[in-house]
Design an enzyme around this catalytic site. Sequence first.
Site, PDB file in Angstrom:
ATOM      1  N   GLU A 119       0.768  -1.216  -0.023  1.00  0.00           N
ATOM      2  CA  GLU A 119       0.004  -0.142   0.095  1.00  0.00           C
ATOM      3  C   GLU A 119       0.839   1.242  -0.206  1.00  0.00           C
ATOM      4  OE1 GLU A 119      -2.256   0.488   3.977  1.00  0.00           O
ATOM      5  OE2 GLU A 119      -1.510  -1.432   4.065  1.00  0.00           O
ATOM      6  N   LYS A 121       2.467   4.770   1.249  1.00  0.00           N
ATOM      7  CA  LYS A 121       2.739   5.332   2.740  1.00  0.00           C
ATOM      8  C   LYS A 121       2.552   6.806   2.705  1.00  0.00           C
ATOM      9  CE  LYS A 121       6.285   5.282   6.080  1.00  0.00           C
ATOM     10  NZ  LYS A 121       5.936   6.636   6.659  1.00  0.00           N
ATOM     11  N   ASP A 123       1.907  10.581   3.836  1.00  0.00           N
ATOM     12  CA  ASP A 123       3.002  11.480   4.476  1.00  0.00           C
ATOM     13  C   ASP A 123       2.205  12.304   5.271  1.00  0.00           C
ATOM     14  OD1 ASP A 123       5.490  12.334   5.187  1.00  0.00           O
ATOM     15  OD2 ASP A 123       5.718  13.374   3.452  1.00  0.00           O
ATOM     16  N   TYR A 231      -4.380   1.753   8.683  1.00  0.00           N
ATOM     17  CA  TYR A 231      -3.441   0.831   8.207  1.00  0.00           C
ATOM     18  C   TYR A 231      -3.154  -0.445   9.081  1.00  0.00           C
ATOM     19  CZ  TYR A 231       0.182   3.661  10.244  1.00  0.00           C
ATOM     20  OH  TYR A 231       0.951   4.370  10.963  1.00  0.00           O
ATOM     21  N   LYS A 321      10.975   3.526   0.347  1.00  0.00           N
ATOM     22  CA  LYS A 321      10.856   4.986   0.111  1.00  0.00           C
ATOM     23  C   LYS A 321      11.281   5.523  -1.313  1.00  0.00           C
ATOM     24  CE  LYS A 321       9.837   6.320   4.676  1.00  0.00           C
ATOM     25  NZ  LYS A 321      10.809   7.297   5.372  1.00  0.00           N
ATOM     26  N   CYS A 421      33.508  32.497  17.574  1.00  0.00           N
ATOM     27  CA  CYS A 421      32.034  32.456  17.518  1.00  0.00           C
ATOM     28  C   CYS A 421      31.569  33.597  17.173  1.00  0.00           C
ATOM     29  CB  CYS A 421      31.707  32.103  18.849  1.00  0.00           C
ATOM     30  SG  CYS A 421      29.963  31.890  18.729  1.00  0.00           S
ATOM     31  N   CYS A 424      29.551  35.161  20.241  1.00  0.00           N
ATOM     32  CA  CYS A 424      29.791  35.697  21.376  1.00  0.00           C
ATOM     33  C   CYS A 424      31.453  35.887  21.254  1.00  0.00           C
ATOM     34  CB  CYS A 424      29.534  34.584  22.608  1.00  0.00           C
ATOM     35  SG  CYS A 424      30.512  33.184  22.313  1.00  0.00           S
ATOM     36  N   CYS A 439      32.296  26.013  20.008  1.00  0.00           N
ATOM     37  CA  CYS A 439      32.499  27.453  20.660  1.00  0.00           C
ATOM     38  C   CYS A 439      32.698  27.162  22.183  1.00  0.00           C
ATOM     39  CB  CYS A 439      31.184  28.281  20.453  1.00  0.00           C
ATOM     40  SG  CYS A 439      30.971  29.670  21.729  1.00  0.00           S
ATOM     41  N   CYS A 445      27.716  32.386  25.845  1.00  0.00           N
ATOM     42  CA  CYS A 445      27.346  32.415  24.499  1.00  0.00           C
ATOM     43  C   CYS A 445      26.026  32.393  24.341  1.00  0.00           C
ATOM     44  CB  CYS A 445      27.841  31.339  23.527  1.00  0.00           C
ATOM     45  SG  CYS A 445      27.399  31.299  21.818  1.00  0.00           S
TER      46      CYS A 445
END
Length: 701
Positions: A119, A121, A123, A231, A321, A421, A424, A439, A445
């Site tokens: 069957e 699938k 989403d 299902y 899939k 970073c 920060c 970082c 930060c």
Amino acid sequence: MNENADAARVAALRQQLREASHRYHVLDDPTIPDSEYDALLRELEALEAAHPELADPDSPTRRVGAPPSGRFEPVEHAIPMLSLGNAFSAAEVEDFVARIVKELGTAEPGPAEPVFSTEPKFDGLAISLRYEHGRFVLGATRGDGTTGENVTANLRTIKAIPLRLRGENPPAVLEVRGEVYMPLAGFEKYNAHALAHDEKPLANPRNGAAGSLRQLDPAVTARRPLAFYAYALGEVSPEVTLPPTHSQTLQWLRTLGFPVSNRVETARGASGLLDYFARIGAQRERLPFDIDGVVYKLDRYDQQRVMGFVARAPRWAIAHKFPAQEVATTVESIEVSVGRTGAVTPWVQMAPVQVGGVTVSRATLHNADQVARLDVRPGDTVIIRRAGDVIPEVVRVNLELRPHDAHGRPRHHAWRMPRHCPECDSAIEHIDGEVIARCTGGLVCPAQRKQSLLHFGSRRAMDIDGLGERFVDALVEYGYVHGIADLYRLTVEDFVAMKQRADEAAGEVPETVKAGKIATKWAENLVAAIAASRSTTLERLLFALGIREVGEATAKALARHFGALQPLLDADEAALQQVPDVGPVVATRIAHFFAEPHNRAAIAALREAGVHWPEVAPQRAQEGPLAGKTVVLTGALAALTRDEAKARLEALGAKVAGSVSKKTALVIAGSDAGSKLDKARELGIEVWDEARLLAFLADHA
Ligand code: I6G
């Protein structure tokens, strides 16, 4: 009309409306026009208003009956809601079939060859519907498979979900599982309306379905165009005699009033499955709903039972899939973002493109090694890929299209990880041999503070509904929150003031005053959600703290093993390693986390702010069915990795050892087992093969 005539008319209208709704939403074969349906519904509403004594909670007028809920209650699934394993290639489907053929001992090809039900699938979002004596009494999301959320009031608004089962003599208990999804036409119509009314459109049909089900107000869900298809079954009371196959069960579900995919077929052998996959794939673009693959299930239940389960997935079913969708676009810049643990992740800002129905303008590059491997540079044309709900990623660079300067040199140098970073300015540390750069700013930060807060409030952690990215950004930026416990001090006035500031900074008229008066309902809800999160569980708290390597499963294992926080705080690394699934690395992370004075202080501050959880009796693995037994694994296992097998055995109380001795109680021998198996036989120790292990694990799942 007299009383009896009214009662009879009410019953007739309900019957007529149920039938019309079933024809429209389940059979896709309407018999009366919408206007007539609406007129009948209004007539019924009027009669019910005049006769409160005729009230019926399952009347077609009562699909939106419940008031908005504060939050969703947890629901323990009577039978766990599993997930399916995936196949991404024909070879994986062939392996799946070969495993089954081998295990069932059925020759291929031939009449004994196993039959599969196939069957599409959908989403959407997996849910479970519980009917007792024919009435819909409870609907829940999958959650972690063991515990979901009670979304009954929202599910009642979905017209494809029967509030009562059709037919006589309904079962005492029947749980039906399936997918709530948003048909494409409804999604487009909804978004067109939203855009025309300056409202936020839905990102895609799948998010639309998931977000709609998690609305606290069922009236909002009722306005979303949701559908459902069934299902599988969950709990079924023993008086029910089920058909012998999955495909017949789907037919039976149809007679009870559930929508079932009308593309269910049966097929034999890998070639039959692949043929179905190709045919559905060819129709995919024209289907009125999104699908992300097809599902193959061994059709006969007796054969399903022989195959059993591994981990949380059946071995008798698989989702095949569709390939991830790939498209080309150009890179505008390469940026880095800083996560909760300080991990610095490079990503690309790109010209927006559509992939699989979603507009994408960012894709992850994962880490510096990946950038080096791909050699992505600004201006490059890249191929990006998105599979299911996975974050889009860059697959490759089209070097032929790389921009060059007048001297024929590439216009941009190879990318390098920044030294500081961007949030920060602390140093970024990239230890040799480690993939991830970090970082070093810690909670100094703001990016790390924001991510910790977002994680803390997330659904599976403290579940603070409404505490999204926008609020967290502003809370940190304007200094309302430094540590997690500060959340519990925030007032409605704080939120309103903060939002006005954020709106003004963004150059917007503060939304809070748009209507001419200050709207505070949302802030009240948020403060209430924060307050409600004070009452939690140790498992949620441990996950919410954001300890590195401690995901939900480990948090659960720790909570079970220790039962309370103090013994966990007191545990050294050796004690931590007694917890199923906790190895030396995770034990070190946990011990370091709790040794940090600022982490202890944060926990104390949470307690002081009223965060509490019940203490439970520790459930040591020593209490499982394999308690006190030393088990040795040898040879190769097909369905489980060594680590998985070890963790599962430990969870049942076993001590898993590396060598066979007189103390060994049991040896699990995979294929090609060698000297350990010989020794076990010599010592007369019990030996199980993999199938026996899997059956045992399934029995004790
Ligand atoms: O996630 C799923 C999608 C579709 C499923 C499923 C399915 O059947 C068509 N079936 C099962 C048994 C499970 N998940 C666990």
